[in-house]
Design a protein around this motif. Structure first.
Motif, PDB file in Angstrom:
ATOM      1  N   GLY A  69       1.062 116.343 -15.228  1.00 55.28           N
ATOM      2  CA  GLY A  69       2.175 116.200 -14.290  1.00 55.28           C
ATOM      3  C   GLY A  69       2.245 114.789 -13.712  1.00 55.28           C
ATOM      4  O   GLY A  69       3.326 114.205 -13.589  1.00 55.28           O
ATOM      5  N   LEU A  70       1.083 114.230 -13.369  1.00 53.02           N
ATOM      6  CA  LEU A  70       1.052 112.874 -12.798  1.00 53.02           C
ATOM      7  C   LEU A  70       1.414 111.825 -13.854  1.00 53.02           C
ATOM      8  O   LEU A  70       2.163 110.875 -13.589  1.00 53.02           O
ATOM      9  CB  LEU A  70      -0.338 112.592 -12.216  1.00 53.02           C
ATOM     10  CG  LEU A  70      -0.554 111.182 -11.658  1.00 53.02           C
ATOM     11  CD1 LEU A  70       0.424 110.882 -10.531  1.00 53.02           C
ATOM     12  CD2 LEU A  70      -1.985 111.011 -11.166  1.00 53.02           C
ATOM     13  N   ALA A  71       0.903 112.003 -15.059  1.00 54.62           N
ATOM     14  CA  ALA A  71       1.201 111.044 -16.125  1.00 54.62           C
ATOM     15  C   ALA A  71       2.699 111.054 -16.465  1.00 54.62           C
ATOM     16  O   ALA A  71       3.286 110.013 -16.768  1.00 54.62           O
ATOM     17  CB  ALA A  71       0.364 111.362 -17.374  1.00 54.62           C
ATOM     18  N   ILE A  72       3.323 112.240 -16.371  1.00 58.12           N
ATOM     19  CA  ILE A  72       4.779 112.326 -16.588  1.00 58.12           C
ATOM     20  C   ILE A  72       5.493 111.477 -15.536  1.00 58.12           C
ATOM     21  O   ILE A  72       6.408 110.711 -15.841  1.00 58.12           O
ATOM     22  CB  ILE A  72       5.285 113.792 -16.517  1.00 58.12           C
ATOM     23  CG1 ILE A  72       4.698 114.618 -17.656  1.00 58.12           C
ATOM     24  CG2 ILE A  72       6.809 113.835 -16.564  1.00 58.12           C
ATOM     25  CD1 ILE A  72       5.036 116.111 -17.584  1.00 58.12           C
TER      26      ILE A  72
ATOM     27  N   ARG B  92      -0.314 104.031  -8.549  1.00 63.99           N
ATOM     28  CA  ARG B  92      -1.008 103.298  -7.478  1.00 63.99           C
ATOM     29  C   ARG B  92      -1.215 104.188  -6.255  1.00 63.99           C
ATOM     30  O   ARG B  92      -2.260 104.156  -5.601  1.00 63.99           O
ATOM     31  CB  ARG B  92      -0.208 102.038  -7.107  1.00 63.99           C
ATOM     32  CG  ARG B  92      -0.288 100.946  -8.188  1.00 63.99           C
ATOM     33  CD  ARG B  92       0.321  99.633  -7.711  1.00 63.99           C
ATOM     34  NE  ARG B  92       1.761  99.706  -7.488  1.00 63.99           N
ATOM     35  CZ  ARG B  92       2.689  99.455  -8.425  1.00 63.99           C
ATOM     36  NH1 ARG B  92       2.323  99.120  -9.649  1.00 63.99           N
ATOM     37  NH2 ARG B  92       3.968  99.540  -8.139  1.00 63.99           N
ATOM     38  N   ALA B  93      -0.209 105.030  -5.932  1.00 63.54           N
ATOM     39  CA  ALA B  93      -0.335 105.921  -4.766  1.00 63.54           C
ATOM     40  C   ALA B  93      -1.498 106.890  -4.971  1.00 63.54           C
ATOM     41  O   ALA B  93      -2.291 107.141  -4.050  1.00 63.54           O
ATOM     42  CB  ALA B  93       0.974 106.685  -4.555  1.00 63.54           C
ATOM     43  N   MET B  94      -1.615 107.428  -6.181  1.00 61.51           N
ATOM     44  CA  MET B  94      -2.692 108.389  -6.449  1.00 61.51           C
ATOM     45  C   MET B  94      -4.049 107.700  -6.390  1.00 61.51           C
ATOM     46  O   MET B  94      -5.011 108.248  -5.836  1.00 61.51           O
ATOM     47  CB  MET B  94      -2.461 109.015  -7.832  1.00 61.51           C
ATOM     48  CG  MET B  94      -3.362 110.204  -8.124  1.00 61.51           C
ATOM     49  SD  MET B  94      -3.003 111.631  -7.069  1.00 61.51           S
ATOM     50  CE  MET B  94      -4.647 112.033  -6.517  1.00 61.51           C
ATOM     51  N   LEU B  95      -4.134 106.498  -6.947  1.00 56.81           N
ATOM     52  CA  LEU B  95      -5.412 105.769  -6.943  1.00 56.81           C
ATOM     53  C   LEU B  95      -5.850 105.435  -5.519  1.00 56.81           C
ATOM     54  O   LEU B  95      -7.044 105.446  -5.207  1.00 56.81           O
ATOM     55  CB  LEU B  95      -5.303 104.487  -7.773  1.00 56.81           C
ATOM     56  CG  LEU B  95      -5.297 104.684  -9.296  1.00 56.81           C
ATOM     57  CD1 LEU B  95      -5.016 103.357 -10.000  1.00 56.81           C
ATOM     58  CD2 LEU B  95      -6.616 105.278  -9.787  1.00 56.81           C
ATOM     59  N   ALA B  96      -4.884 105.178  -4.639  1.00 56.36           N
ATOM     60  CA  ALA B  96      -5.217 104.884  -3.241  1.00 56.36           C
ATOM     61  C   ALA B  96      -5.805 106.119  -2.572  1.00 56.36           C
ATOM     62  O   ALA B  96      -6.723 106.036  -1.764  1.00 56.36           O
ATOM     63  CB  ALA B  96      -3.958 104.418  -2.501  1.00 56.36           C
ATOM     64  N   GLU B  97      -5.277 107.304  -2.973  1.00 56.73           N
ATOM     65  CA  GLU B  97      -5.748 108.564  -2.394  1.00 56.73           C
ATOM     66  C   GLU B  97      -7.130 108.927  -2.945  1.00 56.73           C
ATOM     67  O   GLU B  97      -8.000 109.374  -2.217  1.00 56.73           O
ATOM     68  CB  GLU B  97      -4.744 109.653  -2.771  1.00 56.73           C
ATOM     69  CG  GLU B  97      -4.635 110.804  -1.808  1.00 56.73           C
ATOM     70  CD  GLU B  97      -3.549 111.766  -2.299  1.00 56.73           C
ATOM     71  OE1 GLU B  97      -3.928 112.839  -2.812  1.00 56.73           O
ATOM     72  OE2 GLU B  97      -2.353 111.425  -2.188  1.00 56.73           O
TER      73      GLU B  97
ATOM     74  N   MET C 140      -2.052 107.900 -20.433  1.00 54.98           N
ATOM     75  CA  MET C 140      -2.955 108.967 -20.895  1.00 54.98           C
ATOM     76  C   MET C 140      -3.783 109.505 -19.727  1.00 54.98           C
ATOM     77  O   MET C 140      -4.405 108.726 -18.988  1.00 54.98           O
ATOM     78  CB  MET C 140      -3.888 108.421 -21.975  1.00 54.98           C
ATOM     79  CG  MET C 140      -4.846 109.437 -22.549  1.00 54.98           C
ATOM     80  SD  MET C 140      -5.624 108.803 -24.064  1.00 54.98           S
ATOM     81  CE  MET C 140      -6.662 110.197 -24.516  1.00 54.98           C
ATOM     82  N   VAL C 141      -3.790 110.836 -19.552  1.00 58.03           N
ATOM     83  CA  VAL C 141      -4.555 111.475 -18.472  1.00 58.03           C
ATOM     84  C   VAL C 141      -5.980 110.916 -18.474  1.00 58.03           C
ATOM     85  O   VAL C 141      -6.679 110.961 -19.489  1.00 58.03           O
ATOM     86  CB  VAL C 141      -4.566 113.006 -18.645  1.00 58.03           C
ATOM     87  CG1 VAL C 141      -5.462 113.660 -17.596  1.00 58.03           C
ATOM     88  CG2 VAL C 141      -3.156 113.560 -18.578  1.00 58.03           C
TER      89      VAL C 141
ATOM     90  N   PRO D  75      -4.125 108.199 -13.497  1.00 59.03           N
ATOM     91  CA  PRO D  75      -3.283 107.221 -12.813  1.00 59.03           C
ATOM     92  C   PRO D  75      -3.599 105.773 -13.192  1.00 59.03           C
ATOM     93  O   PRO D  75      -4.755 105.404 -13.312  1.00 59.03           O
ATOM     94  CB  PRO D  75      -3.583 107.482 -11.329  1.00 59.03           C
ATOM     95  CG  PRO D  75      -4.865 108.245 -11.286  1.00 59.03           C
ATOM     96  CD  PRO D  75      -4.975 108.972 -12.562  1.00 59.03           C
ATOM     97  N   SER D  76      -2.519 104.968 -13.335  1.00 62.15           N
ATOM     98  CA  SER D  76      -2.659 103.554 -13.695  1.00 62.15           C
ATOM     99  C   SER D  76      -2.140 102.682 -12.558  1.00 62.15           C
ATOM    100  O   SER D  76      -1.494 103.175 -11.626  1.00 62.15           O
ATOM    101  CB  SER D  76      -1.846 103.261 -14.959  1.00 62.15           C
ATOM    102  OG  SER D  76      -0.467 103.122 -14.623  1.00 62.15           O
TER     103      SER D  76
END
Ligand SMILES: *Cc1c(COP(=O)(O)O)cnc(C)c1O
Length: 453
Positions: free
Chosen positions: A208-211, A194-199, A160-161, A186-187
């Motif tokens: 788009g990210l959740a997809i 994980r990549a998005m959370l690091a950023e 979920m976004v 991001p989860s």
């Protein structure tokens, strides 16, 4: 004066077939391309994600596709849905226009989404799938699929976004009541997350990210498929059950719409309503019918985006679809209509827009909430913030009629109630919401990353 307010069908009149617009398009849809090879995708490419029956529907050019009896039996819980004549809204606006709305908020999850969630769960069950991974924006899709999973005994995992997960905790609780597992995206459960959370550890997330996360989950497990709540041809197909009912119902009301308005995130609720009507425009019987797709100013793909091939998700895992897009890595501002925060649009709608059969319009969020409040104070229903976009356009068209004195017939696609969106209405009423200008610079940046085709 015609005082009739509700137009209804008998349970036995639930359509027995969905309507497939692909049979009647004047030109076929542009092909969907493989994300790596750039060649048209094959059924085998999609088999890790979807049941074969849905893959067939995705490319079918048969005009009518049978609704399985098991799916129709579940539709009976809330279908056929009611067509309302908005007498009280007309009076409040002092307009000669006749306003109708077809209300999808009476389903168990409160929106149009179970029309396809139930069908998708059914086809997965039939193929022996035990688990489905999916994404959700405002939580309506996640709760609809959780309900669909409960109907057929399938485990559901929902990404979920993040912004909605925190703004709308009750949707998560609904998913859990129906037996699904829901995590904010991001989860930490996927590489993409994980990549998005690091950023950016505070990333609000996007559809788009959740997809990306849900697709990654599905392809990494044999017992798991992926499911999409909008955009794809088979999703729009399942939603036509609503438009087919609406066509019978406007006839009962001795009416035919001059204008149909609906809100569009990925486009499924609105297409489900208008596709059986656009057929009349394509074949020339109703050349003047106007079909207006209403999107948020903060994510205006149809009104500002180029018609180009792009990924459906942020990480670039999905096939390439030709659509009006703001770029797959565009992150829309955190408006409250979470279900409309998407960078692209259903290829069927984009194709019809490109051919001139439908049009787009963008609205700021404050105006849409104001319209939603006007609607609630006249018609009673408290609508989802997404639906308020449709209502805003309907009201504006009715006010134009007031100026010109024309008694046009306006049909609003009412996609769902807003009972789980009270935090948004609270913020609006407290004067805490603001408009987000069209983020031109961010879109420009994202469009530089369009895949080269
Ligand atoms: C999800 C949702 C939308 C947007 O999705 P579409 O696929 O564009 O229909 C609109 N309204 C409601 C109530 C929703 O739940």
């Amino acid at each position: 004066m015609d005082k009739r307010t509700k137009f209804v069908l008998d349970e036995e009149e639930i359509p027995k077939q969905w309507y497939n617009i692909q049979a009647d398009l004047p030109e076929p849809l542009p092909p969907v391309l493989h994300p790596v090879t750039g060649k048209p995708i094959t059924p085998d490419d999609l088999a890790p994600l979807f049941p074969m029956e849905l893959i067939k529907q995705e490319v079918s050019t048969e005009r009518w596709i049978e609704i399985p009896e098991e799916v129709r039996d579940i539709y009976r819980l809330w279908r056929p849905t009611t067509l309302f004549r908005a007498h009280r809204l007309e009076k409040a606006l002092d307009t000669p226009a006749k306003i109708f709305y077809k209300y999808e908020g009476s389903s168990p999850p409160g929106s149009h989404k179970p029309n396809t969630a139930v069908a998708q769960a059914y086809y997965n069950k039939k193929e022996g799938i035990k688990r489905i991974a999916t994404e959700t924006g405002a939580g309506q899709w996640g709760s609809a699929l959780a309900f669909g999973g409960a109907c057929f005994g399938i485990e559901i995992k929902v990404y979920m976004v993040s912004i909605s997960y925190h703004q709308k905790p009750y949707r998560r609780v609904m998913m859990e009541v129906w037996g699904a597992k829901c995590v904010p995206s991001p989860s930490k459960d996927t590489k993409a997350g994980r990549a998005m959370l690091a950023e950016d550890p505070n990333c609000p997330g996007s559809l788009g990210l959740a997809i990306s996360e849900a697709v990654e989950d599905a392809v990494s497990r044999d017992d798991t498929h992926y499911s999409l709540g909008s955009v794809l041809n088979h999703v729009l197909l399942h939603q036509t059950v609503n438009g087919l009912e609406a066509k019978k119902l406007v006839e009962k009301a001795d009416a035919y719409p001059d204008i149909i308005v609906g809100c569009v995130g990925g486009g499924s609720n609105f297409a489900g309503l208008f596709l059986p009507f656009v057929r009349d425009k394509i074949d020339g019987t109703k050349p003047d019918l106007r079909i207006i797709n209403v999107e948020p100013m903060s994510a205006p793909s149809m009104t500002k985006g180029p018609y180009a091939y792009d990924f459906g998700d942020k990480a670039g895992l999905t096939p390439l679809m030709k659509m009006f897009t703001l770029g797959h890595d565009f992150m829309p501002p955190p408006i409250h209509a979470g279900g409309l925060r998407y960078h692209g649009m259903a290829p069927i709608i984009c194709h019809l827009a490109n051919l001139g059969f439908v049009e787009g319009r963008a609205e700021h969020q404050l105006g849409t909430f104001e319209a939603g409040i006007t609607f609630a104070r006249s018609e009673g229903i408290i609508s989802a913030p997404e639906t308020d976009h449709a209502i805003k356009a309907g009201i504006d068209e009715a006010l134009k009629c007031k100026e010109t004195g024309e008694a046009k017939t306006i049909l609003i696609a009412h996609s769902g109630h807003g009972h789980v969106d009270m935090a948004s209405y609270d913020a609006y009423l407290a004067g805490k919401l603001k408009n987000y200008e069209y983020p031109e610079e961010k879109v420009k940046e994202a469009l530089e990353n369009l895949p080269k085709v």
